[in-house]
Design an enzyme around this catalytic site. Structure first.
Site, PDB file in Angstrom:
ATOM      1  N   HIS A 293       4.526   3.138  -0.335  1.00 21.23           N
ATOM      2  CA  HIS A 293       3.240   2.480  -0.184  1.00 21.23           C
ATOM      3  C   HIS A 293       3.417   0.982  -0.382  1.00 21.23           C
ATOM      4  O   HIS A 293       3.967   0.539  -1.387  1.00 21.23           O
ATOM      5  CB  HIS A 293       2.242   3.001  -1.224  1.00 21.23           C
ATOM      6  CG  HIS A 293       1.754   4.388  -0.951  1.00 21.23           C
ATOM      7  ND1 HIS A 293       1.660   5.357  -1.921  1.00 21.23           N
ATOM      8  CD2 HIS A 293       1.338   4.973   0.196  1.00 21.23           C
ATOM      9  CE1 HIS A 293       1.200   6.474  -1.391  1.00 21.23           C
ATOM     10  NE2 HIS A 293       1.004   6.259  -0.110  1.00 21.23           N
ATOM     11  N   TYR A 474       5.748   1.024  -5.537  1.00 19.00           N
ATOM     12  CA  TYR A 474       6.759   1.774  -6.301  1.00 19.00           C
ATOM     13  C   TYR A 474       6.620   3.284  -6.108  1.00 19.00           C
ATOM     14  O   TYR A 474       6.755   4.053  -7.051  1.00 19.00           O
ATOM     15  CB  TYR A 474       6.712   1.404  -7.799  1.00 19.00           C
ATOM     16  CG  TYR A 474       6.251  -0.006  -8.021  1.00 19.00           C
ATOM     17  CD1 TYR A 474       6.972  -1.074  -7.473  1.00 19.00           C
ATOM     18  CD2 TYR A 474       5.088  -0.293  -8.703  1.00 19.00           C
ATOM     19  CE1 TYR A 474       6.538  -2.376  -7.619  1.00 19.00           C
ATOM     20  CE2 TYR A 474       4.640  -1.599  -8.855  1.00 19.00           C
ATOM     21  CZ  TYR A 474       5.379  -2.636  -8.309  1.00 19.00           C
ATOM     22  OH  TYR A 474       4.952  -3.930  -8.445  1.00 19.00           O
ATOM     23  N   HIS A 475       6.398   3.696  -4.847  1.00 17.42           N
ATOM     24  CA  HIS A 475       6.254   5.117  -4.535  1.00 17.42           C
ATOM     25  C   HIS A 475       7.268   5.577  -3.491  1.00 17.42           C
ATOM     26  O   HIS A 475       6.896   6.246  -2.527  1.00 17.42           O
ATOM     27  CB  HIS A 475       4.836   5.405  -4.016  1.00 17.42           C
ATOM     28  CG  HIS A 475       3.743   5.034  -4.964  1.00 17.42           C
ATOM     29  ND1 HIS A 475       2.446   4.802  -4.557  1.00 17.42           N
ATOM     30  CD2 HIS A 475       3.751   4.867  -6.316  1.00 17.42           C
ATOM     31  CE1 HIS A 475       1.692   4.509  -5.608  1.00 17.42           C
ATOM     32  NE2 HIS A 475       2.469   4.533  -6.684  1.00 17.42           N
ATOM     33  N   PRO A 476       8.566   5.270  -3.638  1.00 17.00           N
ATOM     34  CA  PRO A 476       9.532   5.709  -2.628  1.00 17.00           C
ATOM     35  C   PRO A 476       9.691   7.221  -2.652  1.00 17.00           C
ATOM     36  O   PRO A 476       9.819   7.842  -3.702  1.00 17.00           O
ATOM     37  CB  PRO A 476      10.827   5.000  -3.042  1.00 17.00           C
ATOM     38  CG  PRO A 476      10.678   4.783  -4.512  1.00 17.00           C
ATOM     39  CD  PRO A 476       9.216   4.504  -4.726  1.00 17.00           C
TER      40      PRO A 476
END
Length: 538
Positions: A293, A474-476
């Protein structure tokens, strides 16, 4: 050589869940290997300590992407947890299940059994919901706190603006029909962060059948034929190899799990040969399908007091600290993200396409001895409104730079590679613009703090500003995604790696698609559901 029934690589949000679940019966011996250190730190337990962890070199891997062409050639900063609990120990604690269609899309992509009907049951089993009155519903280890009675009064303008613009107000951001302005639920318990390290691993630590090794940097997985049988890791300058009698489970996260597979000879043959690795199993999807995101924040000076007024001055910090010490409440007990929600940028859409954040605080960063650090909230009232497209369609990848287990990965986000994603950015900017132009929010704005005022932007300027300032949330996810075969995935719906035995991947890397909001809750859900599958097969 030491041997354990299960060897779990990675003590993050997923690994801590698995260590507790697989060791609970006492029948199986479990080894948990974590590359970072202990999660003991007052900043980890303190919810608003998030700001101190964002650039902390001892507790944060501080990764950096390759130059991203669509973001004006900038290199992105990707914080990742370097302690037990992983990124769940350093994140902003927003607890977001995701929307039902996210998981129905997983099933449609080949992750059989992972549709909403099934995952909702897993969520219910793992959660305890805590109301504003302290009443608890559920009996799961993860506490989900309703903080609507503690949020800053200035948030009322956000709710009023949403209603003025025709958006609903949502009582529970984690209900299946969640849409509109909401107060975020956070995973805290009695005023402290309730990461998987605290909710799961802490209660398993005393078990004789569980061993935890920190500062263990995994180099590779060893095979006998097509079966994974051992893990080699480096600790304090020494290489150690351990065997797994039943299974090896990779839970090192969306960045590290594909790297470990690649260093072990699993991946695209051409990439492995280039890195000096002998290919053992051709799995071209390892490291592919990277999703994340991206968001942009708009900063405004405010016309009335915000959290800046409470926390910028020394006396305000002292007062907040005393309140927290006595009651475990107040601003230090909350996430920096207090309100937001799922929104449709166009009422004609059949599902929300944007996640918003509304924060009653502004802040700046500075460089101290070559290292960035978060400093005080600004010495004047301010607020932030932020948007991220929920379901980006661009796909990046993760690759190893060589065989060295300590080498930084090559992170290639490939942001805004599709027309759909660029259109979603403009739609999200227009959504925020409508809100800040509303009567409810326009009166709160003293001035814009950004190079270009959101209120004046046209479509081209919205996109150009996003390219210049947007950053990861920080949503890999997705780099070892679930599916039916090695042609389009890395693991099967039981999280077993295609083409080999004795090896699973269980973490956010197996998501077929990124969920519509924050990913820590779905990661813990995946670990819980996968633990059920492992125990059933055992």
């Amino acid at each position: 050589m030491q041997s354990h029934d299960y060897v779990i690589v990675g003590g993050g949000s997923a690994g801590c869940v698995l260590a507790e679940r697989l060791s609970a019966s006492g029948r199986y011996s479990v080894l948990l290997l974590e590359a970072g250190g202990s999660n003991w730190s007052p900043w980890i337990g303190l919810p608003l300590g998030y700001g101190k962890l964002f650039y902390h070199p001892r507790m944060n891997w501080q990764l950096q992407t390759e130059a991203d062409a669509a973001l004006d050639g900038r290199k992105g900063y990707w914080p990742r947890g370097k302690v037990l609990g992983g990124s769940g120990s350093i994140n902003a604690m927003v607890y977001a299940r995701g929307l039902p269609h996210d998981f129905d899309d997983w099933e449609g992509a080949g992750a059989t059994g992972w549709g909403w009907e099934n995952v909702e049951k897993t969520y219910q089993a793992m959660e305890t919901h805590v109301g504003t009155d302290g009443r608890e519903v559920g009996s799961g280890p993860v506490h989900v706190q309703d903080i609507s009675d503690q949020i800053h009064p200035v948030n009322r303008h956000f709710f009023a603006a949403a209603e003025e613009a025709g958006h609903p107000v949502c009582d529970d951001f984690n209900s299946p029909s969640a849409e509109g302005a909401a107060t975020y639920r956070i995973n805290t318990h009695r005023g402290r962060r309730d990461s998987s390290a605290r909710a799961y691993l802490a209660r398993a630590r005393g078990r004789a059948n569980l061993r935890i090794v920190t500062h263990a940097h995994v180099a590779r997985i060893g095979f006998e034929g097509a079966r994974a049988v051992s893990v080699t890791y480096h600790r304090r300058g020494r290489a150690v190899t351990v065997r797994a009698g039943r299974e090896i489970i990779l839970s090192a996260g969306s960045i590290a799990s594909p790297q470990i597979l690649q260093r072990s000879g699993l991946g695209a043959a051409s990439l492995l040969q280039q890195a000096g690795i002998t290919p053992l199993f051709n799995l071209p999807q390892v490291g592919e399908n990277l999703q994340d995101h991206l968001a942009v924040s708009y900063f405004f000076r405010a016309t009335e007091p915000t959290l800046n007024n409470d926390l910028a001055p020394l006396w305000g910090k002292i007062r907040a600290a005393i309140r927290y010490a006595l009651t475990r409440k107040g601003p230090l007990a909350l996430s920096v993200n207090q309100c937001g929600g799922y929104f449709r940028s166009d009422p004609g859409l059949n599902r929300p396409d944007q996640q918003l954040y509304f924060n009653p605080v502004t802040y700046t960063t500075r460089v101290v001895e070559g290292r960035r650090t978060v400093i005080n909230p600004d010495p004047f009232p301010g607020f932030i409104i932020c948007h991220q497209p929920c379901r980006p369609t661009s796909r990046g990848k993760i690759a190893i730079a060589g065989a060295d287990p300590m080498a930084a990965p090559l992170i290639m986000p490939n942001s805004l590679a599709t027309e759909e994603d660029r259109a979603a950015v403009i739609a999200g900017g227009r959504l925020c613009q409508d809100l800040v132009r509303s009567k409810a929010l326009s009166g709160l704005i003293a001035s814009s703090m950004d190079p270009t005022d959101l209120r004046e932007m046209d479509d081209d300027t919205i996109l150009a500003d996003f390219r210049a300032r947007a950053a990861t949330v920080y949503h890999p996810t997705g780099t070892c995604r679930m599916g039916q075969d090695a042609g389009n995935s890395v693991v099967d719906p039981s999280c077993r790696v295609h083409g080999v035995s004795g090896l699973r991947v269980i973490d956010a890397s197996v998501f077929p698609n990124v969920t519509s909001a924050n990913t820590n809750a779905p990661t813990m859900m995946v670990a819980n559901r996968a633990a059920d599958l492992i125990l059933e097969s055992a």
